[in-house]
Design a protein around this motif. Structure first.
Motif, short mmCIF file in Angstrom:
data_model
loop_
_atom_site.label_atom_id
_atom_site.label_comp_id
_atom_site.label_asym_id
_atom_site.label_seq_id
_atom_site.Cartn_x
_atom_site.Cartn_y
_atom_site.Cartn_z
N VAL A 104 0.93 -1.27 0.01
CA VAL A 104 0.00 0.02 -0.04
C VAL A 104 1.00 1.21 -0.04
O VAL A 104 2.15 1.20 0.50
N ALA A 105 0.49 2.21 -0.67
CA ALA A 105 1.01 3.67 -0.64
C ALA A 105 0.25 4.63 -0.60
O ALA A 105 -0.93 4.65 -1.04
N ALA A 106 0.87 5.74 -0.12
CA ALA A 106 0.13 7.29 0.09
C ALA A 106 1.17 8.25 -0.20
O ALA A 106 2.33 8.04 0.04
N PRO A 107 0.64 9.37 -0.59
CA PRO A 107 1.54 10.56 -0.55
C PRO A 107 2.05 11.02 0.85
O PRO A 107 1.68 10.65 1.84
N GLU A 108 3.19 12.04 0.55
CA GLU A 108 3.96 12.30 1.91
C GLU A 108 2.98 13.09 2.70
O GLU A 108 3.04 12.84 4.15
N LEU A 109 2.17 13.70 2.17
CA LEU A 109 1.24 14.71 3.03
C LEU A 109 -0.25 14.25 2.79
O LEU A 109 -1.02 15.34 2.77
N SER A 110 -0.54 13.24 2.78
CA SER A 110 -2.00 12.45 2.55
C SER A 110 -2.22 11.39 3.16
O SER A 110 -1.26 10.30 2.95
N LEU A 111 -3.34 10.96 3.52
CA LEU A 111 -3.67 9.34 3.92
C LEU A 111 -4.49 8.73 2.54
O LEU A 111 -4.83 7.68 2.92
N LYS A 112 -4.57 9.29 1.36
CA LYS A 112 -5.28 8.73 0.47
C LYS A 112 -4.60 7.82 -0.14
O LYS A 112 -3.28 8.05 -0.78
N LEU A 113 -4.86 6.72 -0.16
CA LEU A 113 -4.07 5.39 -0.65
C LEU A 113 -3.87 5.52 -2.24
O LEU A 113 -5.08 5.68 -3.16
N LYS A 114 -2.97 5.19 -2.78
CA LYS A 114 -2.81 4.78 -4.25
C LYS A 114 -3.73 3.75 -4.83
O LYS A 114 -3.78 2.84 -3.68
N THR A 115 -4.28 3.76 -5.49
CA THR A 115 -5.43 2.67 -6.11
C THR A 115 -4.84 1.81 -7.34
O THR A 115 -4.12 2.40 -8.30
N ALA A 140 9.90 -0.44 -3.30
CA ALA A 140 11.00 0.30 -3.31
C ALA A 140 10.66 1.43 -4.75
O ALA A 140 11.18 2.68 -4.64
N GLU A 141 10.33 0.71 -5.47
CA GLU A 141 9.86 1.51 -6.81
C GLU A 141 8.89 2.77 -6.51
O GLU A 141 8.93 3.94 -6.96
N LEU A 142 7.82 2.36 -5.70
CA LEU A 142 7.02 3.48 -5.20
C LEU A 142 7.42 4.32 -4.26
O LEU A 142 7.24 5.68 -4.12
N ARG A 143 8.53 3.84 -3.49
CA ARG A 143 9.12 5.02 -2.63
C ARG A 143 9.91 5.82 -3.46
O ARG A 143 10.24 7.04 -3.06
N ASN A 301 2.01 7.14 6.41
CA ASN A 301 0.73 7.66 5.89
C ASN A 301 0.06 6.44 5.49
O ASN A 301 -1.22 6.26 5.32
N ALA A 302 0.77 5.45 4.57
CA ALA A 302 0.22 4.23 4.05
C ALA A 302 -0.29 3.34 5.15
O ALA A 302 -1.66 2.75 4.96
N SER A 303 0.41 2.94 6.23
CA SER A 303 -0.27 2.22 7.10
C SER A 303 -1.32 2.65 7.82
O SER A 303 -2.25 1.80 8.23
N LEU A 304 -1.32 3.87 8.14
CA LEU A 304 -2.46 4.78 8.79
C LEU A 304 -3.67 4.59 7.59
O LEU A 304 -4.85 4.56 8.36
N GLY A 305 -3.31 4.85 6.32
CA GLY A 305 -4.67 4.92 5.32
C GLY A 305 -5.38 3.66 5.40
O GLY A 305 -6.36 3.49 4.84
N VAL A 306 -4.46 2.49 5.64
CA VAL A 306 -5.32 1.19 5.38
C VAL A 306 -6.35 1.03 6.57
O VAL A 306 -7.01 0.14 6.37
#
Length: 365
Positions: A104-115, A140-143, A301-306
């Motif tokens: 799971v991935a999210a922006p640095e300043l958002s909790l909205k997950l990439k879909t 790693a690619e997403l980071r 943000n990604a782990s909280l977004g879940v």
């Protein structure tokens, strides 16, 4: 890892990984190839529970758990009116700690997950991999793209009745109450599925697991099993309350009209405060139990977004169950009807306000 059970809920987390079976042309060929291989390998490893019980090499702890699982499976059919098929009538030892690993991935300043979008299941905020090394490579690619990423193991997933889902070594030794709830949760996913609405699907399955789990513990578990589960569930409820409270604070921060540098500084303060509150709770309420240390060390943000998808609508589904007189068949019929409605009509039928955008919460532990 028991935390992963909560985050994933033992849910359809891995269904995205098998949604492309026979449909490789619909998306990334490499992704669907690993999906097919991983899922079919797992299915090939599964053998009927009676075969395992008849083998001299089956250990007594495993034998006991397999027998217990079959009593739970019978209870699911007779008392909870869940599907009577071969799901959880077979067992596989995958020789690894998770069925799949979710990214799971999210922006640095958002909790909205990439879909990501898949055939059948629609768009979801996670991607599942049967090989952890591959999940880590994608992470790693997403980071590198500037996203915050979380990779976590999922002990089980539902194929919505397309296949006979097996019991796995990844969860067979869970506490009795948790094992029952996981089986009931996964079977509930075979009852109804609303494409692209993770919150509806997971909240429904969680409501079934709660109702069924409470009945199993009350009617079939001994005092020791009930006490074990109470301790386990109390820590989980504390974790949920703490993390969801801090998730709300961060979500509010990300809506403020602050310059990025100021927002980054405030974000760092909030994460530090969350970890400090966790450490206090761990000592004051859990006697130092450290099972959640890894999650808080890696929290982003990604782990909280879940965390959003699994409980938001549970009270509404429990009210719906009561409104159907506690009759499981009537309850399931109504849930199937709701699953066919447009998303906003589903929420309104459950007595909830409309929301601006669909949830993409990832199946988490």
């Amino acid at each position: 890892m028991r935390l992963a059970r909560w985050l994933a809920g033992g849910t359809v987390a891995g269904l995205a990984a098998v949604a492309g079976l026979g449909l490789a042309g619909c998306g990334s060929l490499g992704y669907y190839t690993q999906s097919m291989r991983g899922h079919l390998s797992m299915m090939h490893s599964a053998r009927p529970v009676p075969e395992w019980l008849g083998e001299a090499g089956t250990t007594e702890p495993l034998r006991s758990r397999l027998l217990l699982s079959q009593r739970m499976r019978d209870f699911a059919v007779s008392e909870l009116k869940l599907p009577d098929n071969d799901s959880y009538r077979r067992y596989a030892d995958l020789q690894r700690p998770a069925a799949v690993w979710n990214v799971v991935a999210a922006p640095e300043l958002s909790l909205k997950l990439k879909t990501w979008c898949f055939p059948v299941v629609g768009c979801v905020g996670y991607r599942g991999y049967f090989d952890k090394a591959e999940a880590d490579r994608v992470a790693a690619e997403l980071r590198a793209e500037g996203l915050e990423v979380s990779v976590y193991g999922v002990p089980a997933y539902s194929t919505l009745g397309w296949f006979d889902d097996p019991l796995l070594n990844t969860f067979i030794h869970y506490p009795e109450g948790e094992l029952a709830r996981l089986i009931f949760h996964e079977l509930a996913h075979q009852i109804a599925y609303a494409k692209g609405d993770t919150t509806f699907n997971e909240s429904f399955a969680t409501a079934v697991e709660r109702i069924g789990g409470q009945r199993w513990l009350a009617e079939h578990a001994d005092a020791a099993a009930r006490e074990e589960y109470e301790r386990f569930d109390a820590r989980r409820q504390d974790f949920r309350a703490l993390t969801l409270a801090w998730r709300e604070r961060l979500a509010a921060l990300y809506q403020e009209p602050l310059p990025p540098e100021a927002m980054r500084a405030r974000k760092a303060e909030l994460f530090a405060q969350m970890r400090a509150e966790y450490n206090t709770m761990k000592q004051a309420r859990w006697g130092g139990y450290a099972g959640y240390d890894g999650w808080f060390a890696r929290a982003n943000n990604a782990s909280l977004g879940v965390l959003a998808a699994y409980n938001e609508l549970v009270p509404a589904f429990e009210r719906l169950f009561d409104a159907q007189g506690g009759d499981f068949q009537r309850f399931y019929d109504e849930v199937r009807r709701l699953a066919e409605l447009p998303r906003e009509q589903r929420r309104q039928a459950l007595g909830l306000p409309a929301v601006a955008a669909p949830s993409t919460g990832a199946s988490a532990p």
